[in-house]
Design a protein around this motif. Structure first.
Motif, short mmCIF file in Angstrom:
data_model
loop_
_atom_site.label_atom_id
_atom_site.label_comp_id
_atom_site.label_asym_id
_atom_site.label_seq_id
_atom_site.Cartn_x
_atom_site.Cartn_y
_atom_site.Cartn_z
N ARG A 179 1.04 -1.45 -0.09
CA ARG A 179 -0.02 -0.01 0.01
C ARG A 179 1.07 1.60 -0.04
N ILE A 180 0.52 1.46 -1.11
CA ILE A 180 1.90 3.06 -1.11
C ILE A 180 1.10 4.45 -1.36
N THR A 181 0.84 4.98 -0.51
CA THR A 181 0.07 6.34 -0.82
C THR A 181 0.54 7.20 -1.80
N PRO A 182 -0.23 7.95 -2.30
CA PRO A 182 0.54 9.26 -3.29
C PRO A 182 0.46 10.42 -2.28
N ASP A 183 1.39 11.42 -2.98
CA ASP A 183 1.98 11.91 -2.10
C ASP A 183 3.22 12.61 -2.52
N GLU A 184 3.89 13.82 -1.76
CA GLU A 184 4.63 14.70 -2.51
C GLU A 184 6.01 15.01 -0.90
N SER A 185 5.75 13.29 -0.50
CA SER A 185 6.83 13.38 1.05
C SER A 185 8.16 12.91 0.96
N LYS A 186 9.09 14.01 0.74
CA LYS A 186 10.39 13.35 1.06
C LYS A 186 11.02 13.47 1.69
N LEU A 187 11.65 12.21 2.72
CA LEU A 187 12.10 12.17 3.87
C LEU A 187 13.51 12.84 3.65
N THR A 188 14.53 14.36 4.10
CA THR A 188 15.65 14.64 4.23
C THR A 188 16.47 13.71 3.76
N TYR A 189 16.14 12.95 5.22
CA TYR A 189 17.27 11.84 5.43
C TYR A 189 17.88 10.75 3.85
N TRP A 190 17.15 10.69 3.43
CA TRP A 190 17.22 9.64 1.85
C TRP A 190 17.59 10.85 0.84
N THR A 191 17.42 12.09 0.90
CA THR A 191 17.74 13.41 -0.31
C THR A 191 19.41 13.82 0.62
N TRP A 192 19.65 13.37 2.05
CA TRP A 192 20.93 14.21 2.21
C TRP A 192 21.18 12.36 1.51
N PHE A 193 21.77 11.34 1.82
CA PHE A 193 21.63 10.21 1.38
C PHE A 193 22.26 9.84 -0.26
N VAL A 194 20.75 10.34 -0.67
CA VAL A 194 21.73 10.22 -2.46
C VAL A 194 23.01 11.36 -3.00
N CYS A 195 22.78 12.42 -2.23
CA CYS A 195 24.17 13.10 -2.41
C CYS A 195 24.85 13.19 -2.41
N ARG A 196 24.89 12.26 -0.67
CA ARG A 196 26.16 12.45 0.05
C ARG A 196 26.91 10.96 -0.88
N PHE A 197 25.89 10.32 -1.33
CA PHE A 197 27.23 8.72 -1.86
C PHE A 197 26.46 9.20 -3.39
#
Length: 469
Positions: free
Chosen positions: A411-429
């Motif tokens: 069950r994946i609810t449509p929304d625009e939420s983006k947890l900062t943790y994973w945006t930092w992760f993508v940039c850092r690595f």
């Protein structure tokens, strides 16, 4: 067993010679040197030929493992005695492998009994020695097992990572990975989140026991040593008083003693049929107390390292408590289902926040371009995806449940939420992810510039929003 057959066994001639020499010593020993209760044993031994001693000594005194007779046991113990002096390693040679293994595991106990009777010790002294040999192992095991349980309980109450449910544990796992900036640890977590969680528990328990709270852990161990020592002493006193009051026999004493200990430690079964001549239970109590002295001294010197020798471990207790839940990951972003039941069908898998698909290697087909979109954004879009690497039929994201079993129960609810943790992760690595998946953050997969403004501290703080306790 005849002298001839004994001579035909391992180093038989030397064994017979050794035994004859010892028999001669017994004959020459002044009977008055032996304790009153053992004079009969000495007198009988001194007059028996070598090959008859097993019948006289063992058939009346020592219980024999299934698959062996008293002659074979006697031969083996003499072989052990002779081999010890020459640094040899003997194995029981009986054809019954189970019995042979049992005898080999008990060889020290049987040899000790043999030696005690040989020295002319009374039945009570030998029985007391058997009890102490048993307690020497079971008491240490009881102390270590109780310490493992107590340490796990202490950490469950006072250690933040273990004081909640699995969701709280995951927060601390992710926090630890971010603080260490450990990309390999992240990959383990993405590919096998349970394994990474278990590794985290093991590492934190080890740090707690041997560095950060070693003094507290050692005190827990010491308190359990004191408790078990007191338990054994009290059981010894109570069993002795009970059997004297009821004018019972050795069987009754053994039953009482074992019953008083059973909640904390387990004694191996000791047959009492060869010790029914014991009638002075105060003397038996004194003999056991003498044997307990060295055992208590040894236990008082126990270190936390000794716990590694036993099955029950504090980290495994915590793993069993915290990791028995659902570990199914989202087919898009590898986020871990947060349901606390391992099998929660028919309920759907669900997570509070999803991640960028690039965390799990999603990319645009026939390109090297990563897909940076979050699942919750995709399922609200009119875009499509290919469920696997070979399918020629795409599936609209809005109909993702029709893409197969991996997708049907999410069950994946449509929304625009983006947890900062994973945006930092993508940039850092970014570089590490590109190398690991063989893709690039370019074109449609270019990383949004706003993501690059997020700091590690902000990323860690965002975990509190996601996994509020």
């Amino acid at each position: 067993m005849s002298p001839q057959s004994l001579c035909g066994s391992l180093q038989g001639k030397k064994l017979v010679s050794s035994l004859k020499h010892r028999t001669a010593e017994v004959r020459s020993k002044n009977e008055s040197d032996a304790p009153r209760s053992s004079r009969g044993t000495f007198k009988r031994l001194a007059g028996w030929p070598v090959h008859c001693i097993p019948e006289e000594l063992y058939a009346r005194r020592i219980p024999v493992p299934s698959g062996f007779n008293h002659e074979e046991l006697f031969d083996y113990l003499l072989s052990r005695k002779n081999a010890d002096a020459q640094g040899l390693n003997l194995n029981a040679g009986n054809s019954n492998s189970t019995s042979a293994k049992h005898l080999e595991s008990k060889k020290d106990q049987y040899y000790s009994i043999f030696r005690s009777f040989w020295k002319g010790n009374s039945s009570a002294a030998v029985f007391g020695e058997m009890i102490c040999e048993n307690l020497k192992v079971s008491a240490v095991q009881a102390v270590c097992n109780k310490t493992a349980i107590d340490l796990a309980g202490e950490m469950r109450c006072s250690f933040p990572a273990f004081s909640g449910n699995r969701l709280n544990l995951e927060k601390h796992v992710l926090k630890s990975l971010a603080e260490k900036e450990d990309f390999n640890g992240f990959i383990t977590y993405i590919r096998d989140p349970r394994s990474q969680a278990e590794n985290f528990i093991k590492d934190e328990v080890h740090k707690y026991m041997f560095r950060e709270q070693s003094h507290k852990a050692q005190n827990i161990l010491k308190n359990n040593v004191d408790d078990i020592s007191e338990l054994v002493s009290q059981a010894l006193f109570t069993a002795t008083q009970e059997v004297k009051t009821q004018k019972g026999a050795t069987d009754m004493w053994m039953e009482q003693f074992s019953s008083l200990l059973k909640d904390k430690l387990t004694l191996d079964t000791i047959s009492c049929q060869n010790f029914r001549d014991i009638n002075n239970f105060d003397f038996l109590k004194e003999e056991i107390e003498k044997g307990l002295g060295p055992i208590k001294t040894e236990m008082s010197c126990l270190s936390l390292d000794k716990m590694k020798d036993f099955r029950l471990q504090p980290d495994q207790i915590l793993i069993d408590q915290l990791c028995r839940c659902c570990w199914v990951t989202c087919p898009f972003c590898a986020a871990v289902c947060t349901n606390t039941l391992e099998d929660h069908s028919p309920d759907d898998h669900n997570v509070p926040f999803h991640r960028s698909g690039s965390v799990n290697g999603w990319h645009y087909r026939n390109t090297v371009e990563m897909s940076v979109n979050f699942c919750t954004t995709n399922v609200a879009s009119d875009n499509s995806f290919y469920p696997d690497g070979v399918s020629e039929v795409s599936v609209p994201f809005k109909q993702y449940r029709t893409a197969g079993p991996r997708f049907a129960n999410w069950r994946i609810t449509p929304d625009e939420s983006k947890l900062t943790y994973w945006t930092w992760f993508v940039c850092r690595f970014q570089q590490e992810l590109e190398n690991y998946y063989g893709r690039k953050f370019e074109g449609k997969g270019e990383i949004p510039s706003q993501w690059r403004t997020h700091t590690k501290q902000q990323a860690i703080e965002s975990l509190d929003e996601m996994y509020s306790e």
